[in-house]
Design a protein around this motif. Structure first.
Motif, PDB file in Angstrom:
ATOM      1  N   VAL A 123      -6.719   4.489   3.332  1.00 48.40           N
ATOM      2  CA  VAL A 123      -6.061   3.468   3.917  1.00 48.40           C
ATOM      3  C   VAL A 123      -6.230   3.420   5.545  1.00 48.40           C
ATOM      4  CG1 VAL A 123      -3.905   3.714   2.270  1.00 48.40           C
ATOM      5  CG2 VAL A 123      -4.067   5.289   4.310  1.00 48.40           C
ATOM      6  N   PRO A 125      -7.093   2.164  -1.484  1.00 51.99           N
ATOM      7  CA  PRO A 125      -5.933   3.040  -1.443  1.00 51.99           C
ATOM      8  C   PRO A 125      -6.146   4.160  -1.147  1.00 51.99           C
ATOM      9  CG  PRO A 125      -5.859   2.282  -3.725  1.00 51.99           C
ATOM     10  CD  PRO A 125      -6.951   1.386  -2.921  1.00 51.99           C
ATOM     11  N   LEU A 149       0.816  -1.028  -0.155  1.00 52.57           N
ATOM     12  CA  LEU A 149      -0.188  -0.056  -0.123  1.00 52.57           C
ATOM     13  C   LEU A 149       0.817   1.307   0.174  1.00 52.57           C
ATOM     14  CD1 LEU A 149      -3.203  -0.456   2.205  1.00 52.57           C
ATOM     15  CD2 LEU A 149      -3.014  -0.010  -0.374  1.00 52.57           C
TER      16      LEU A 149
END
Length: 348
Positions: free
Chosen positions: A281, A278, A224
């Motif tokens: 998060v 994303p 990520l």
């Protein structure tokens, strides 16, 4: 030979609520003459980081440096030595898309040769022939167009084109993922032999740890948008500290000495959850919604829900961004940091 360094690099796309940090505060070093394998699943930010290194993605914060100078510009060493090409070259995932289908592949490679490296048409032809031989292609292939070549041959042409620029660092972005399994090994052997022969620094990107461990001196694991573990390849493979690294190893084809089972503390089912959005998060440890030894499995690990594990990463083995990774022995702390870069400033 040169060292490529990413210093707190952030790449951001979009604005407002839809803004997304594809790369978020990444620090990573590619030592001179070594291969750093960057591994992570699709969407982790690996290719974006690579594109930032060659100026194809906007760097919102941080710097990409080659021997202390901006990597996106031609270095003074290249200008004064007559090596007027780009010091950092990239080989893309799809060789067909990265080559002009209307051009003969020999012309595509010739186009990338610095003016000072070959005098006149005859000199450029000789240099193209030399480069084709270097990557294992016959001289007759110079007259072919990309559609007339196999996938493996096209990737060799892409390698020759990158080497034509006289780089000091090569970034190889998933260069075997579009190839047949029977061809992948041949291309990997070629990449490893060329890197050792030319003593190039290389950032080798893949989602497959079985591929990365074959060519790499150092392995960095990305999740990520951030580096979650980074260290010498044999150490990361033999003793992975981050649960995400262990899951990647468990999914990779087995090899004696590097087989790794899902952590015994959990049942291993949480990682089947889809990666988070994303754009939004998770707080704390970014991996905690999928972690097989995290708070969704072990209720006592509440730190993962709110605390960023990057703050103490430098004090852990492999600079691991995990609250429960082993601490770094005091005697090896300085040496490990200089070999691989760190996961500091990077959370899971």
């Amino acid at each position: 030979m040169s060292e490529l360094r990413f210093e707190d690099v952030t790449v951001r796309y979009g604005t407002g609520r839809r803004a997304m940090k594809a790369v978020d505060g990444v620090s990573l070093t590619v030592p001179s003459g070594q291969v750093v394998g960057l591994v992570g699943e699709s969407g982790s930010g690996k290719s974006t980081l690579a594109r930032a290194a060659v100026g194809l993605a906007p760097v919102a914060a941080g710097r990409v440096l080659l021997d202390g100078k901006e990597a996106n510009h031609r270095t003074a060493h290249h200008r004064t030595s007559g090596r007027a090409g780009r010091a950092v070259q990239m080989v893309f995932q799809d060789p067909y898309a990265s080559l002009d289908p209307r051009m003969r592949v020999g012309d595509s490679v010739a186009e990338a040769i610095p003016r000072a490296a070959a005098d006149g048409t005859g000199g450029r032809r000789a240099e193209v022939t030399r480069l084709f031989g270097l990557v294992g292609l016959d001289a007759g292939h110079v007259f072919a167009r990309p559609a007339e070549l196999s996938g493996g041959q096209r990737q060799r042409v892409a390698l020759a084109r990158a080497l034509a620029g006289r780089p000091e660092v090569v970034i190889a972005d998933e260069i075997t993922s579009s190839l047949d399994v029977s061809v992948q090994g041949t291309v990997l052997n070629l990449v490893r032999d060329l890197q050792r022969q030319m003593r190039l620094g290389m950032l080798f990107i893949s989602h497959n740890l079985a591929v990365v461990r074959y060519v790499s001196d150092v392995i960095a694991v990305m999740y990520l948008g951030r580096i979650v573990e980074c260290g010498p390849a044999h150490e990361v493979l033999a003793d992975p500290q981050h649960p995400y690294t262990r899951e990647l190893l468990a999914a990779a084809p087995r090899r004696d000495g590097y087989a790794w089972e899902t952590a015994s503390e959990g049942d291993g089912t949480v990682t089947d959850v889809e990666p988070p959005d994303p754009h939004h998060v998770p707080a704390g440890c970014r991996f905690h919604p999928r972690c097989p030894v995290g708070p969704l499995v072990l209720s006592g690990r509440t730190d993962c829900l709110t605390l960023d594990p990057s703050s103490g990463a430098a004090d852990r083995v492999h600079s691991t961004a995990c609250h429960f990774a082993a601490g770094r022995p005091a005697a090896s702390g300085a040496a490990s940091g200089t070999v691989s870069g760190t996961a500091s400033g990077a959370a899971t």
